[in-house]
Enzyme design. Structure first.
Site, mmCIF file in Angstrom:
data_model
loop_
_atom_site.group_PDB
_atom_site.id
_atom_site.type_symbol
_atom_site.label_atom_id
_atom_site.label_comp_id
_atom_site.label_asym_id
_atom_site.label_seq_id
_atom_site.Cartn_x
_atom_site.Cartn_y
_atom_site.Cartn_z
ATOM 1 N N HIS A 55 0.847 -1.196 0.000
ATOM 2 C CA HIS A 55 0.000 0.000 0.000
ATOM 3 C C HIS A 55 0.884 1.248 0.000
ATOM 4 O O HIS A 55 2.018 1.216 0.481
ATOM 5 C CB HIS A 55 -0.893 0.020 1.230
ATOM 6 C CG HIS A 55 -1.927 -1.054 1.238
ATOM 7 N ND1 HIS A 55 -2.993 -1.027 2.110
ATOM 8 C CD2 HIS A 55 -2.082 -2.185 0.487
ATOM 9 C CE1 HIS A 55 -3.744 -2.090 1.902
ATOM 10 N NE2 HIS A 55 -3.207 -2.819 0.922
ATOM 11 N N GLU A 57 0.850 4.001 1.768
ATOM 12 C CA GLU A 57 1.289 4.484 3.086
ATOM 13 C C GLU A 57 2.365 3.576 3.686
ATOM 14 O O GLU A 57 3.348 4.059 4.250
ATOM 15 C CB GLU A 57 0.103 4.574 4.067
ATOM 16 C CG GLU A 57 -1.003 5.474 3.605
ATOM 17 C CD GLU A 57 -2.073 4.773 2.787
ATOM 18 O OE1 GLU A 57 -3.160 5.343 2.647
ATOM 19 O OE2 GLU A 57 -1.830 3.643 2.284
ATOM 20 N N CYS A 85 -5.861 2.232 5.586
ATOM 21 C CA CYS A 85 -6.502 1.006 6.076
ATOM 22 C C CYS A 85 -5.957 0.664 7.471
ATOM 23 O O CYS A 85 -5.042 1.327 7.992
ATOM 24 C CB CYS A 85 -6.236 -0.141 5.102
ATOM 25 S SG CYS A 85 -4.536 -0.754 5.143
ATOM 26 N N CYS A 88 -2.108 -0.038 7.461
ATOM 27 C CA CYS A 88 -1.304 1.175 7.315
ATOM 28 C C CYS A 88 -1.431 2.075 8.536
ATOM 29 O O CYS A 88 -0.458 2.701 8.951
ATOM 30 C CB CYS A 88 -1.706 1.920 6.042
ATOM 31 S SG CYS A 88 -1.283 0.992 4.544
#
Length: 157
Positions: A55, A57, A85, A88
């Site tokens: 992801h 992040e 999410c 993260c």
């Protein structure tokens, strides 16, 4: 003035999200800012890395740890095109980042995708002992449009 700075940096995250899509990834982008300067940027790399945890992040935090001390990270603000999410958000908390600013909310993402894990980052961060400030800019329509287009197109394939 402060709101304009947030929006300008969120728009940069949105550009990163569009770049991610152009590379065959999901539409997410993030950046790390300190004292008005962008230190690092990252985009989602789930497709190109064949790694479901790549992801924007999390990749950003991984990059940051290689060049910043924990003390420096604690002075940073993380911007993301979409609400981080649960995975993260945990990484954001554990590395000490002090503030999170996002565009599209988890609820808006879930509506675009047709359902997802709707764990709100602010609710997760409130469980910790250290306070992390969260700024939500989901009232800005432009941050959810990328998801509506991307996930709708994906369904039609």
């Amino acid at each position: 003035m402060f709101e304009n700075q947030h929006l300008n940096l969120l728009e940069k995250c949105l550009e990163l999200a569009y770049q991610a899509v152009g590379r065959g990834n999901h539409p997410f982008g993030a950046l790390l800012e300190k004292e008005g300067k962008i230190l690092l940027t990252s985009e989602n790399e789930v497709g190109t890395r064949e790694d479901l945890t790549a992801h924007a992040e999390l990749r950003l935090i991984q990059k940051a740890q290689k060049i910043l001390s924990l003390e420096e990270l604690r002075k940073c603000r993380l911007y993301s095109s979409t609400e981080p999410c649960a995975m993260c958000t945990g990484a954001i908390y554990w590395c000490g980042i002090k503030e999170v600013v996002y565009g599209c909310s988890t609820l808006q993402l879930s509506q675009a995708v047709g359902g997802t894990l709707e764990a709100r980052c602010e609710a997760i961060l409130k469980q910790g002992l250290r306070k992390v400030q969260v700024y939500n800019f989901s009232f800005e329509e432009k941050f959810k449009i990328i998801h509506q287009k991307f996930w709708n197109k994906k369904e039609k394939r």
